[in-house]
Structures are given as structure tokens and as C-alpha cells.
Design a protein around this motif. Structure first.
Motif, PDB file in Angstrom:
ATOM      1  N   ASP A 175     -12.581  -4.413 -51.037  1.00 15.13           N
ATOM      2  CA  ASP A 175     -12.213  -5.729 -50.495  1.00 15.13           C
ATOM      3  C   ASP A 175     -13.354  -6.289 -49.641  1.00 15.13           C
ATOM      4  O   ASP A 175     -13.698  -5.704 -48.605  1.00 15.13           O
ATOM      5  N   PRO A 176     -13.920  -7.426 -50.021  1.00 21.11           N
ATOM      6  CA  PRO A 176     -15.065  -7.971 -49.289  1.00 21.11           C
ATOM      7  C   PRO A 176     -14.692  -8.722 -48.017  1.00 21.11           C
ATOM      8  O   PRO A 176     -15.568  -9.220 -47.313  1.00 21.11           O
TER       9      PRO A 176
ATOM     10  N   GLY B  25     -16.516   1.312 -33.216  1.00 18.55           N
ATOM     11  CA  GLY B  25     -17.326   0.562 -34.159  1.00 18.55           C
ATOM     12  C   GLY B  25     -16.491  -0.071 -35.252  1.00 18.55           C
ATOM     13  O   GLY B  25     -15.262   0.016 -35.260  1.00 18.55           O
ATOM     14  N   VAL B  26     -17.192  -0.705 -36.194  1.00 15.61           N
ATOM     15  CA  VAL B  26     -16.534  -1.427 -37.279  1.00 15.61           C
ATOM     16  C   VAL B  26     -17.147  -0.999 -38.607  1.00 15.61           C
ATOM     17  O   VAL B  26     -18.352  -0.742 -38.698  1.00 15.61           O
ATOM     18  N   PHE B  27     -16.289  -0.913 -39.636  1.00 13.81           N
ATOM     19  CA  PHE B  27     -16.679  -0.375 -40.934  1.00 13.81           C
ATOM     20  C   PHE B  27     -16.192  -1.309 -42.044  1.00 13.81           C
ATOM     21  O   PHE B  27     -15.343  -2.180 -41.820  1.00 13.81           O
ATOM     22  N   THR B  28     -16.718  -1.087 -43.252  1.00 11.36           N
ATOM     23  CA  THR B  28     -16.218  -1.786 -44.424  1.00 11.36           C
ATOM     24  C   THR B  28     -15.995  -0.771 -45.539  1.00 11.36           C
ATOM     25  O   THR B  28     -16.270   0.421 -45.367  1.00 11.36           O
ATOM     26  N   GLY B  29     -15.473  -1.254 -46.674  1.00 10.37           N
ATOM     27  CA  GLY B  29     -15.129  -0.361 -47.770  1.00 10.37           C
ATOM     28  C   GLY B  29     -16.340   0.201 -48.486  1.00 10.37           C
ATOM     29  O   GLY B  29     -17.396  -0.442 -48.569  1.00 10.37           O
TER      30      GLY B  29
ATOM     31  N   PRO C  79     -20.278  -4.344 -52.066  1.00 11.44           N
ATOM     32  CA  PRO C  79     -21.715  -4.388 -52.369  1.00 11.44           C
ATOM     33  C   PRO C  79     -22.572  -4.544 -51.117  1.00 11.44           C
ATOM     34  O   PRO C  79     -22.125  -5.111 -50.107  1.00 11.44           O
ATOM     35  N   ALA C  80     -23.795  -4.068 -51.194  1.00 13.98           N
ATOM     36  CA  ALA C  80     -24.697  -4.095 -50.034  1.00 13.98           C
ATOM     37  C   ALA C  80     -24.920  -5.508 -49.514  1.00 13.98           C
ATOM     38  O   ALA C  80     -24.970  -5.735 -48.301  1.00 13.98           O
TER      39      ALA C  80
ATOM     40  N   GLN D 221     -18.051   2.590 -45.277  1.00 18.08           N
ATOM     41  CA  GLN D 221     -19.424   2.221 -44.893  1.00 18.08           C
ATOM     42  C   GLN D 221     -19.454   1.803 -43.431  1.00 18.08           C
ATOM     43  O   GLN D 221     -18.731   0.879 -43.040  1.00 18.08           O
ATOM     44  N   PRO D 222     -20.260   2.434 -42.592  1.00 27.55           N
ATOM     45  CA  PRO D 222     -20.391   1.952 -41.216  1.00 27.55           C
ATOM     46  C   PRO D 222     -21.199   0.656 -41.174  1.00 27.55           C
ATOM     47  O   PRO D 222     -22.224   0.524 -41.852  1.00 27.55           O
TER      48      PRO D 222
END
Length: 342
Positions: free
Chosen positions: A109-110, A273-277, A281-282, A137-138
Motif C-alpha cells: 500500500d503506497p 520511527g515510521v515505516f512503510t510496506g 517501490p523505492a 521498510q524503515p
């Protein structure tokens, strides 16, 4: 030099850090959370990520992650990164339940972020769950905070010496309330016991899903000592219901004395901290990071830092990845040295 060799050296370094802690005190670990130099301020307005951004908070409402996540969301809206932010609280087991659900539901999910930090690192080290932090992903380390140790106003424990004496005499008679098992509060309870020269195997730790429950446990006599962040204890301390004994910082903060200044070498910093899936994509992850950075320069975020006495500790990219690897390996060694149980 291969990546595998680099990883082995990083692990060896973290083990050495942890072993140094076991003989010299916890200050070595505290140094690993040192604040990185902050980059130049981002533009006042962020590029819009989406009309609605979701922030998953792997804890119940009212705790440190919840406060941080909602403050970040408000700042993202204020900075123009989103029109609105939806929050999803999934509490339990030091964030590992929320982590697993996030990885299952939002990995690609972006527009969905995840809050996390040292509590989750400690919970992963203790519980060894199937879904760990390699599944996300951090993006950025945001803040560092310190732990406050507090007792009920009528407690016979009035000073750090009183606490150390009581723990050394009978650690089981000093049950400690804090956040989830394996989290920073749990590990710090072991740190206090070791610094007091008590046997960590006698530690009675009572985990709760939020700071409000920790306060209630101490006030009701269910625990002799509570551990939590200042923002979660502030009202109870200000009203006189709780009395702070010490803080996990090197020097006095929040107008409260540190344990170290009082002769007990028990230093530790808690980061968030905050992260993503993992499947994002990078390029999109970079956009999310830019939006988060813009939010952390906004007045609303800076005001929250000041109100909650949080220290900014911005860290991203390779430096953050290396920091987290060191933090996780050190946490695993601490779980072993302190004989913590899930």
C-alpha cells in the motif's frame, strides 16, 4: 568486502557493546541512540501523497506510539501531504501483532505508514515472531524519549537509594508495571535490577497495553513501580498521585533527576520511527519520506515535541538500517543477559 562480512562485523560490534554494558553499565547502549545531524529544513509545503493517508499504530490509544502517530498525521495534513489521515490502532505484544497485520494487509500500500521503534525491536528479540522487522521498510527515526520510574504518592520508596535497597533485598516484592513484554520498559526494568545489584531472575514484570493502565496498576497497588514515558505519566505526577523516583537519561530532564545523577547507572533512550510496506517501490518510499520530513519541520510537529519533551532524533537511509541492525542484535543479547521471559 562482502555484505556478509560487514553484517558479521556489525553483529560482533553489537555483542561487544552489550557485553560492555554487562560489565560497565548501560551507558554504552544509550550511546547507540545518539541524535544524528539533521539535514537542512525541507520546503514548508509537502507534495501531496494522497487525499487520504493511513497511519497504522501497533498499540492502543493514548500511548507513546499513538501520540507520535497522531502528531505526525496532523503535521502531514498541515504541511499539505494529505487532506486527511486515518488512524488504525492494533495493540498487543509490543507491536508485533500490529506489525504482522500491517505486513499482511498493507505491504504494497503506497499510502499507509506504520509507527514503530525500540519497543517493537525489544518485542521481536524476546518473542521471535514469524513476522519481524525484515518484513517492513524503515523510513525515518523521529524522536527519542526517556523513561520515568514512578511510585504511588504513599509508597515507602521515596528515593533512588530506597528503590535500589528494596530491589536488592527482595526483587519479587517490587513488581514493576510497564508496556508490553520485551519492550523498552521491560528491558529497562531488568537494567534497574542489574544496576541495583539484584538478581534479574527475581524480576516480576507486569505488562500493560498503555500508559493509563500502568498508572492504574501503580495507584491500585498492583505494582510497586511504574515505567513509562514522561508524556504518559505527566498528569499523574503533576496532580500528586504519582511521585517520580528517577529518569533513564544521563542528566536531569523534565525537571526530574536522572538515576545516574543519583548513583544508579541505569541509562537508556527510547526511540520512535515510521515505516512503510516491504512491497512499496523505492520511488514511492522516497516520496513518503519527503512528506514525513516536511511534516517534522512544520510548526504543529515542533509544538508537539516541545509539549511532550521529546527529543528530535532524525535518522534515515543506510545510517538508520545500520542503527536498527545494531539495536536488534543488542536487544537480543540484553534479553539473554537479563534472563527476560516472554
Amino acid at each position: 568486502m562482502s555484505a556478509a562480512i560487514d553484517r558479521r562485523r556489525a553483529i560482533a560490534q553489537s555483542v561487544a557493546t552489550a557485553l560492555a554494558w554487562s560489565t560497565l553499565g548501560p551507558s554504552a547502549w544509550a550511546q547507540s541512540a545518539a541524535t544524528a545531524a539533521r539535514p537542512a529544513p525541507a520546503a514548508a509545503k509537502a507534495a501531496k501523497l494522497a487525499g487520504t493517508v493511513r497511519i497504522v499504530i501497533p498499540a492502543n490509544a493514548g500511548g507513546g506510539w499513538d501520540q507520535t502517530g497522531r502528531a505526525l498525521g496532523a503535521a502531514m495534513v498541515a504541511a499539505g501531504a494529505a487532506d486527511q489521515v486515518e488512524y488504525e490502532n492494533i495493540g498487543g505484544k509490543g507491536g508485533t501483532i500490529g506489525l504482522a497485520k500491517y505486513a499482511e494487509k498493507y505491504s504494497n500500500d503506497p499510502n499507509t505508514l506504520l509507527m514503530g521503534g525500540m519497543v517493537m525491536v525489544g518485542a521481536v528479540a524476546l518473542q521471535k515472531p514469524a513476522v519481524d522487522m525484515t518484513h517492513i521498510q524503515p523510513l525515518a527515526r523521529l524522536t527519542s524519549d526517556y523513561l520515568v520510574a514512578a511510585v504511588a504518592a504513599n509508597s515507602p520508596i521515596k528515593t533512588t537509594k530506597d528503590l535500589a535497597d528494596a530491589m536488592r533485598a527482595d526483587l519479587k516484592a517490587v513488581p514493576i508495571a510497564g508496556g508490553s513484554a520485551g519492550g523498552v520498559d521491560h528491558i529497562y526494568a531488568g537494567v534497574l535490577a542489574r544496576a541495583a545489584k539484584a538478581n534479574p531472575e527475581g524480576l516480576v514484570y507486569k505488562p500493560f497495553p498503555g500508559g493509563a493502565e500502568v498508572v492504574e496498576a501503580v495507584l491500585s497497588g498492583n505494582a510497586a513501580l511504574g515505567l513509562s514515558g514522561y508524556s504518559e505519566f505527566n498528569d499523574a505526577i503533576a496532580s500528586g498521585k504519582l511521585r517520580a523516583v528517577g529518569v533513564s537519561s544521563r542528566r536531569s530532564v523534565f525537571g526530574l533527576p536522572s538515576f545516574r545523577e543519583q548513583g544508579l547507572d541505569a541509562v537508556m533512550a527510547n526511540w520512535r520511527g515510521v515505516f512503510t510496506g516491504k512491497g512499496v517501490p523505492a520511488a514511492r518510499a522516497a516520496e513518503m519520506l519527503a512528506a514525513v520530513e516536511a511534516a517534522t519541520h512544520h510548526e504543529s510537529w515542533l509544538r508537539t515535541l516541545k509539549q511532550n519533551r521529546w527529543e528530535p532524533s532524525w535518522l534515515t537511509g543506510k545510517d538508520l538500517a545500520e542503527f536498527m541492525e545494531l539495536d536488534l542484535t543488542t536487544a537480543r543479547v540484553m534479553v539473554y543477559l537479563l534472563k527476560l521471559k516472554a
